[in-house]
Design an enzyme around this catalytic site. Structure first.
Site, PDB file in Angstrom:
ATOM      1  N   THR A   9     -61.457  33.069  24.056  1.00 54.33           N
ATOM      2  CA  THR A   9     -59.905  34.014  25.433  1.00 54.33           C
ATOM      3  C   THR A   9     -59.560  33.190  26.108  1.00 54.33           C
ATOM      4  OG1 THR A   9     -60.913  35.721  26.902  1.00 54.33           O
ATOM      5  CG2 THR A   9     -61.274  33.336  27.720  1.00 54.33           C
ATOM      6  N   LYS A  14     -62.164  36.014  32.980  1.00 58.31           N
ATOM      7  CA  LYS A  14     -63.469  35.937  31.936  1.00 58.31           C
ATOM      8  C   LYS A  14     -63.782  35.209  32.491  1.00 58.31           C
ATOM      9  CE  LYS A  14     -61.769  39.537  28.455  1.00 58.31           C
ATOM     10  NZ  LYS A  14     -61.669  40.280  27.340  1.00 58.31           N
ATOM     11  N   ASP A  67     -65.120  41.209  24.516  1.00 51.48           N
ATOM     12  CA  ASP A  67     -63.549  42.393  23.998  1.00 51.48           C
ATOM     13  C   ASP A  67     -64.357  43.667  24.909  1.00 51.48           C
ATOM     14  OD1 ASP A  67     -61.255  42.815  22.941  1.00 51.48           O
ATOM     15  OD2 ASP A  67     -62.463  45.270  22.701  1.00 51.48           O
TER      16      ASP A  67
HETATM   17  P1  ITT Z   1     -58.588  38.105  26.116  1.00 49.53           P
HETATM   18  O1  ITT Z   1     -58.972  38.939  25.270  1.00 49.53           O
HETATM   19  O2  ITT Z   1     -57.770  36.466  25.288  1.00 49.53           O
HETATM   20  O3  ITT Z   1     -59.998  37.341  25.872  1.00 49.53           O
HETATM   21  P2  ITT Z   1     -58.007  40.333  28.044  1.00 49.53           P
HETATM   22  O4  ITT Z   1     -57.536  40.260  28.923  1.00 49.53           O
HETATM   23  O5  ITT Z   1     -56.488  40.878  26.911  1.00 49.53           O
HETATM   24  O6  ITT Z   1     -58.404  39.092  27.009  1.00 49.53           O
HETATM   25  P3  ITT Z   1     -59.173  42.494  26.153  1.00 49.53           P
HETATM   26  O7  ITT Z   1     -58.045  42.773  25.431  1.00 49.53           O
HETATM   27  O8  ITT Z   1     -60.575  42.266  25.585  1.00 49.53           O
HETATM   28  O9  ITT Z   1     -59.114  40.871  26.798  1.00 49.53           O
HETATM   29  O10 ITT Z   1     -58.495  43.322  27.235  1.00 49.53           O
HETATM   30  C1  ITT Z   1     -59.659  43.742  28.079  1.00 49.53           C
HETATM   31  C2  ITT Z   1     -58.550  44.375  29.277  1.00 49.53           C
HETATM   32  O11 ITT Z   1     -58.947  45.718  29.908  1.00 49.53           O
HETATM   33  C3  ITT Z   1     -57.510  43.385  30.133  1.00 49.53           C
HETATM   34  O12 ITT Z   1     -56.486  42.899  29.844  1.00 49.53           O
HETATM   35  C4  ITT Z   1     -58.231  44.538  31.234  1.00 49.53           C
HETATM   36  O13 ITT Z   1     -56.585  44.709  31.509  1.00 49.53           O
HETATM   37  C5  ITT Z   1     -59.003  44.960  30.653  1.00 49.53           C
HETATM   38  N1  ITT Z   1     -60.062  44.938  31.325  1.00 49.53           N
HETATM   39  C6  ITT Z   1     -61.166  44.353  30.609  1.00 49.53           C
HETATM   40  N2  ITT Z   1     -62.099  43.773  32.039  1.00 49.53           N
HETATM   41  C7  ITT Z   1     -62.059  43.970  33.267  1.00 49.53           C
HETATM   42  C8  ITT Z   1     -62.404  43.840  34.396  1.00 49.53           C
HETATM   43  O14 ITT Z   1     -63.686  43.620  34.501  1.00 49.53           O
HETATM   44  N3  ITT Z   1     -61.629  43.807  35.652  1.00 49.53           N
HETATM   45  C9  ITT Z   1     -60.208  44.617  35.272  1.00 49.53           C
HETATM   46  N4  ITT Z   1     -59.532  45.168  33.914  1.00 49.53           N
HETATM   47  C10 ITT Z   1     -60.435  45.050  33.580  1.00 49.53           C
END
Ligand code: ITT
Length: 195
Positions: A9, A14, A67
């Site tokens: 990540t 996260k 994800d």
């Molecule tokens: P990585 O891919 O590098 O792990 P990312 O933030 O881009 O990081 P994702 O592609 O899984 O991760 O995107 C998930 C998005 O959904 C994230 O950018 C947030 O905008 C939203 N999201 C997911 N979980 C969340 C949470 O616990 N709290 C708030 N927003 C969340």
């Protein structure tokens, strides 16, 4: 009982949330920084698994990939698997604008955690449902936390909670606990001290 797992990540929030949720299961989590492969798909399971497999092919070390996304009922599940892109483009304010005047504000966060721990390859999922707030509140967490109010809480948004409080309810912590329970059952079955 201890296992070291890499987390693929670029998102430090996260990492912190998963470290806290997995630590009671003897998992030591560290961040791995191979470029995370993000395929386009409407399945967060598939996106997480593909990212984990890709990273494993480069590193050959046990790892997980997360994800996740916010699925808003009124918007037909949008932004869902496109949450990262939606956050970077329209952001929290954009989502609030799309819901302006709507009383149907139900939404769920979902997380898929893909684990590669040869010979095992597994995906664990977690979900938390609630509603989208009228305006952003709180400075904690990340992403859409300032506008998400979980049903099981006391009316505060995730961004108004500490990490430990958010982990009580969150999609990610639930997926992590499912992973932790699975590891514990493996250990019991194997009667081994480490994996
Ligand atoms: P990585 O891919 O590098 O792990 P990312 O933030 O881009 O990081 P994702 O592609 O899984 O991760 O995107 C998930 C998005 O959904 C994230 O950018 C947030 O905008 C939203 N999201 C997911 N979980 C969340 C949470 O616990 N709290 C708030 N927003 C969340």
């Amino acid at each position: 009982m201890k296992v070291m797992l890499g987390l693929v990540t670029g998102n430090r929030h996260k990492l912190a949330e998963l470290q806290a949720a997995l630590q009671p299961y003897g998992v030591e989590l560290y961040q791995v920084s191979v470029g995370k492969l993000e395929i386009q798909s409407d399945s967060i399971r598939e996106i997480a698994l593909t990212a984990a497999r890709h990273a494993y092919s480069k590193l050959r070390r046990p790892l997980i990939a997360d994800d996740s996304g916010l699925f808003i009922e009124e918007l037909g599940g949008f932004p869902g698997p496109y949450s990262s892109y939606a956050y970077k483009t329209i952001g929290v304010e954009g989502i609030l604008k799309l819901l302006e005047g709507s009383t149907r504000r139900r939404a769920c966060f979902r997380a898929a955690l893909a684990l590669i721990l040869p010979p095992y390859e597994k995906v664990f999922e977690g979900e938390v449902c609630g509603r989208i707030a009228g305006e952003p509140r709180g400075a904690g967490g990340f992403g859409f936390d300032p506008i998400f109010i979980p049903d099981e809480g006391d009316g505060r948004t995730f961004a108004e909670m500490s990490l430990q409080e958010k982990n009580r309810y969150s999609h990610r912590a639930r997926a992590a606990r499912a992973l932790g329970e699975w590891l514990a059952s493996r250990w019991r079955g194997l009667g081994r001290q480490s994996l």
